[in-house]
Design an enzyme around this catalytic site. Sequence first.
Site, PDB file in Angstrom:
ATOM      1  N   SER A  52      10.598   1.028   5.869  1.00 57.79           N
ATOM      2  CA  SER A  52       9.336   0.335   6.133  1.00 57.79           C
ATOM      3  C   SER A  52       8.512   0.205   4.864  1.00 57.79           C
ATOM      4  CB  SER A  52       8.527   1.084   7.196  1.00 57.79           C
ATOM      5  OG  SER A  52       8.116   2.340   6.708  1.00 57.79           O
ATOM      6  N   VAL A  53       7.592  -0.720   4.917  1.00 58.67           N
ATOM      7  CA  VAL A  53       6.627  -0.901   3.843  1.00 58.67           C
ATOM      8  C   VAL A  53       5.272  -1.153   4.496  1.00 58.67           C
ATOM      9  CG1 VAL A  53       7.082  -3.391   3.680  1.00 58.67           C
ATOM     10  CG2 VAL A  53       6.105  -2.190   1.730  1.00 58.67           C
ATOM     11  N   LYS A  55       2.258  -2.095   8.958  1.00 60.57           N
ATOM     12  CA  LYS A  55       3.475  -1.318   8.708  1.00 60.57           C
ATOM     13  C   LYS A  55       4.642  -2.197   9.139  1.00 60.57           C
ATOM     14  CE  LYS A  55       5.684   3.130   9.753  1.00 60.57           C
ATOM     15  NZ  LYS A  55       5.524   4.437  10.449  1.00 60.57           N
ATOM     16  N   GLY A  63       8.409   3.237   2.557  1.00 62.31           N
ATOM     17  CA  GLY A  63       9.291   4.255   3.105  1.00 62.31           C
ATOM     18  C   GLY A  63      10.730   3.788   3.066  1.00 62.31           C
ATOM     19  N   ALA A  64      11.610   4.570   3.678  1.00 63.21           N
ATOM     20  CA  ALA A  64      13.037   4.244   3.657  1.00 63.21           C
ATOM     21  C   ALA A  64      13.320   2.922   4.361  1.00 63.21           C
ATOM     22  CB  ALA A  64      13.818   5.374   4.301  1.00 63.21           C
ATOM     23  N   LEU A  77       0.818  -1.214   0.000  1.00 62.53           N
ATOM     24  CA  LEU A  77       0.000   0.000   0.000  1.00 62.53           C
ATOM     25  C   LEU A  77       0.852   1.264   0.000  1.00 62.53           C
ATOM     26  CD1 LEU A  77      -2.622  -1.118   2.703  1.00 62.53           C
ATOM     27  CD2 LEU A  77      -2.861  -1.256   0.211  1.00 62.53           C
ATOM     28  N   GLY A  78       2.073   1.145   0.480  1.00 56.74           N
ATOM     29  CA  GLY A  78       2.967   2.302   0.556  1.00 56.74           C
ATOM     30  C   GLY A  78       4.350   1.848   0.967  1.00 56.74           C
ATOM     31  N   ASP A 111       2.705  16.776  13.481  1.00 62.74           N
ATOM     32  CA  ASP A 111       2.801  16.722  12.019  1.00 62.74           C
ATOM     33  C   ASP A 111       1.430  16.663  11.361  1.00 62.74           C
ATOM     34  OD1 ASP A 111       4.350  16.877   9.739  1.00 62.74           O
ATOM     35  OD2 ASP A 111       4.490  14.707   9.503  1.00 62.74           O
TER      36      ASP A 111
END
Length: 533
Positions: free
Chosen positions: A26-27, A43, A23-24, A20-21, A136
Amino acid sequence: MASTTTCTRFTDEYQLFEELGKGAFSVVRRCMKIPTGQEYAAKIINTKKLSARDHQKLEREARICRLLKHPNIVRLHDSISEEGFHYLVFDLVTGGELFEDIVAREYYSEADASHCIQQILESVNHCHLNGIVHRDLKPENLLLASKSKGAAVKLADFGLAIEVQGDQQAWFGFAGTPGYLSPEVLRKDPYGKPVDMWACGVILYILLVGYPPFWDEDQHRLYQQIKAGAYDFPSPEWDTVTPEAKDLINKMLTINPAKRITASEALKHPWISHRATVASMMHRQETVDCLKKFNARRKLKGAILTTMLATRNFSAAKSLLKKPDGVKINNKANVVTSPKENIPTPALEPQTTVIHNPDGNKESTESSNTTIEDEDVKARKQEIIKVTEQLIEAINNGDFEAYTKICDPGLTAFEPEALGNLVEGMDFHRFYFENALSKSNKPIHTIILNPHVHLVGEDAACIAYIRLTQYMDGSGMPKTMQSEETRVWHRRDGKWQNVHFHRSGSPTVPIKPPCIPNGKENYSGGTSLWQNI
């Protein structure tokens, strides 16, 4: 010796599906709990690559998410550590981003904006009641539970969230996303829960007109706007917004955090609590149109940041900027002057390539919500790399005027041509510009390898890199020279200037040498035939 048992609870209990997405480290993947058939979003963090500090942040995120249970917050259902990986199992939210949903609606009014911000405020209030500051709040972290009409808004991503005691104010570090940062964070003052309310004010402003209250492509100028609270309600788009909506924004965007409205107070504001009689029901088509551009700009910026410095290969032509219709460009700084205008076509850059740039922007697609300390540092480092590229472009072009604008008049340098002496001032370099560089019309391509930037306070920096210069020699053969360079930069009146450099290795810009009859190149005159700056 007792044997250790590796936990395999996630592997045993959950089945993984599509990504679904990412990161550096993580997935995020859709998963299903096998015993119940219930779907979630997992995650998956690669803990083998995490530092001790990153491990602490992961533990903090899991601790905070376990604490927060609210219909307007993406809920953490499970946290599991296995060998080399940590799994955070969240609600599967399928409605996408709130802002993307709004632009797809046939009808959108001030009352709808009121309902959206109410749900956001409910989530923020729950966080604050539990001693959590999100830090954030931004459109990317506002999701919808499903694609159904009227689906709940859910606050996501607590990677930057912190735990506070009551109304504690302290310096918790530079964190957030540039356009949503509060004045107190930018001033590096102690801060607390009010930073979330400032971000809510920015979000509400965008919800009503489709563009942000603070806007500048230059981050330094953006921060100056925010610290001054320099926003307004321009005509004609704000003429149709009710005074009560503007009043709530003003209370949220109050510079003094002690006087800023709280989440619980905002929920009692008439524009929220008496929406049916106070908020306008008029369809806001211009807001939807502007929000489409705002969303496109966000996505484009994220995509650019992701790929920007993988390799940068620039045209040998002069810098060009194609101005799209309706875009106002400040020729001095190539700055888009209005957030409501179209997205500018990026300018072509000089013939300099940056390879393997550890200090440039390497954004993950997970979100742009890395700590703004990291974000701000990255932006400032990128500024130094950029101005170094401009300096080298001036050298390659033989442009002494441009060179002097980038360098301090008292520039000092150690370089091979000076035979170990410290050179001061511009005269030593002027000789090469006037007698060699300006007479060379051979194509030159410079490659900057592995630039490393060290920031020294707010207004000083040092960059070290390997500089490769490609050129054609007198017989038409391609050649490459290498030098190792360090440059010290100082910012005066908002402008970076090179105050010192140290170079070893070969001189860096070739000048065509004379040829002798046997075809061998004659380097008589020593290094004086080579540009040395």
